[in-house]
Design a protein around this motif. Structure first.
Motif, PDB file in Angstrom:
ATOM      1  N   TYR A  25       0.844  -1.207   0.000  1.00 40.00           N
ATOM      2  CA  TYR A  25       0.000   0.000   0.000  1.00 40.00           C
ATOM      3  C   TYR A  25       0.874   1.250   0.000  1.00 40.00           C
ATOM      4  O   TYR A  25       0.660   2.172  -0.785  1.00 40.00           O
ATOM      5  N   THR A  26       1.869   1.282   0.890  1.00 31.44           N
ATOM      6  CA  THR A  26       2.746   2.453   1.000  1.00 31.44           C
ATOM      7  C   THR A  26       3.459   2.726  -0.321  1.00 31.44           C
ATOM      8  O   THR A  26       3.486   3.858  -0.807  1.00 31.44           O
ATOM      9  N   ASN A 152      -1.341   2.459  14.837  1.00 31.82           N
ATOM     10  CA  ASN A 152      -0.043   1.906  14.432  1.00 31.82           C
ATOM     11  C   ASN A 152      -0.171   0.737  13.460  1.00 31.82           C
ATOM     12  O   ASN A 152       0.778   0.421  12.752  1.00 31.82           O
ATOM     13  N   SER A 153      -1.335   0.106  13.416  1.00 33.70           N
ATOM     14  CA  SER A 153      -1.525  -1.015  12.488  1.00 33.70           C
ATOM     15  C   SER A 153      -1.832  -0.547  11.067  1.00 33.70           C
ATOM     16  O   SER A 153      -1.773  -1.336  10.132  1.00 33.70           O
ATOM     17  N   GLY A 157       1.711   6.256   5.571  1.00 35.51           N
ATOM     18  CA  GLY A 157       1.154   7.159   4.577  1.00 35.51           C
ATOM     19  C   GLY A 157      -0.355   7.183   4.545  1.00 35.51           C
ATOM     20  O   GLY A 157      -0.945   7.935   3.770  1.00 35.51           O
ATOM     21  N   ASP A 158      -0.999   6.387   5.386  1.00 32.42           N
ATOM     22  CA  ASP A 158      -2.460   6.372   5.415  1.00 32.42           C
ATOM     23  C   ASP A 158      -2.952   7.650   6.086  1.00 32.42           C
ATOM     24  O   ASP A 158      -2.578   7.938   7.226  1.00 32.42           O
ATOM     25  N   ALA A 162      -2.707   9.579  10.270  1.00 33.96           N
ATOM     26  CA  ALA A 162      -2.267  10.929  10.625  1.00 33.96           C
ATOM     27  C   ALA A 162      -3.376  11.700  11.332  1.00 33.96           C
ATOM     28  O   ALA A 162      -3.136  12.371  12.341  1.00 33.96           O
ATOM     29  N   THR A 163      -4.594  11.589  10.831  1.00 38.59           N
ATOM     30  CA  THR A 163      -5.732  12.292  11.426  1.00 38.59           C
ATOM     31  C   THR A 163      -5.961  11.857  12.865  1.00 38.59           C
ATOM     32  O   THR A 163      -6.079  12.686  13.777  1.00 38.59           O
ATOM     33  N   TYR A 164      -6.016  10.554  13.070  1.00 39.28           N
ATOM     34  CA  TYR A 164      -6.317  10.055  14.412  1.00 39.28           C
ATOM     35  C   TYR A 164      -5.126  10.140  15.356  1.00 39.28           C
ATOM     36  O   TYR A 164      -5.304  10.230  16.567  1.00 39.28           O
ATOM     37  N   ARG A 165      -3.916  10.153  14.851  1.00 40.73           N
ATOM     38  CA  ARG A 165      -2.750  10.348  15.710  1.00 40.73           C
ATOM     39  C   ARG A 165      -2.795  11.762  16.295  1.00 40.73           C
ATOM     40  O   ARG A 165      -2.590  11.943  17.498  1.00 40.73           O
TER      41      ARG A 165
END
Length: 173
Positions: A25-26, A152-153, A157-158, A162-165
């Motif tokens: 995916y990345t 973390n799972s 790049g998802d 980033a939003t939820y972190r």
């Protein structure tokens, strides 16, 4: 002369072959970001999104594939997506959702449902549910740990990660 996206596509295909959906995916996302007109990158990203459990994103990507590209690869990816969506909506999950609907103040039940959502690769719903728990009680049992584990799972790049972190850090501090 191969383009930079061609090398990333090749690396992503190797990762897919090895069963590493997150790495695929990345790499496929990087290739697609470099050349969004490359149909091979788009299809590979869609397939990697399905395999990584990013079903909403996979659905959006499959919808971007033009009719002229509806070949065997497209049909295979679309079939994988449909199977993954069916698996993500099991009777057990629906029953647990009904329990949560009937007992909306039961935070432990909400965390249990969030973990089931995560197991079914419905990570956005899982994170939303964990954050409803955190917003009610920031120190509730393992809610912070579950949020961090789900984040973390997610593949590198998802945008969901980033939003939820950011949301987790603002909730904690």
């Amino acid at each position: 002369m191969p383009s930079p996206s061609d090398d990333l596509i090749q690396q992503a295909q190797v990762a897919m072959g090895e069963g590493d959906a997150n790495q695929a995916y990345t790499l496929a996302k990087q290739a697609y970001d470099l050349d969004s007109n490359n149909m091979q990158a788009l299809k590979l990203l869609a397939e990697a999104a399905v395999d990584a459990g990013r079903l909403d994103q996979a659905r959006e990507l499959v919808a971007k594939i033009p009719m002229v590209e509806h070949d065997g690869d497209y049909q295979r990816i679309k079939g994988k997506l449909e199977l993954a969506e069916d698996a993500a909506d099991s009777p057990e999950l629906r029953a647990l959702q009904e329990q949560v609907d009937n007992q909306p103040d039961d935070l432990a039940l909400k965390l249990q449902l969030a973990l089931k959502f995560h197991e079914a690769h419905r990570d956005e719903e899982a994170l939303q549910l964990v954050f409803t728990v955190l917003n009610k009680d920031v120190n509730f049992t393992d809610a912070k740990k579950y949020a961090l584990d789900i984040i973390n799972s997610l593949p590198d790049g998802d945008p969901l990660a980033a939003t939820y972190r950011r949301k987790l850090y603002s909730t904690m501090y």
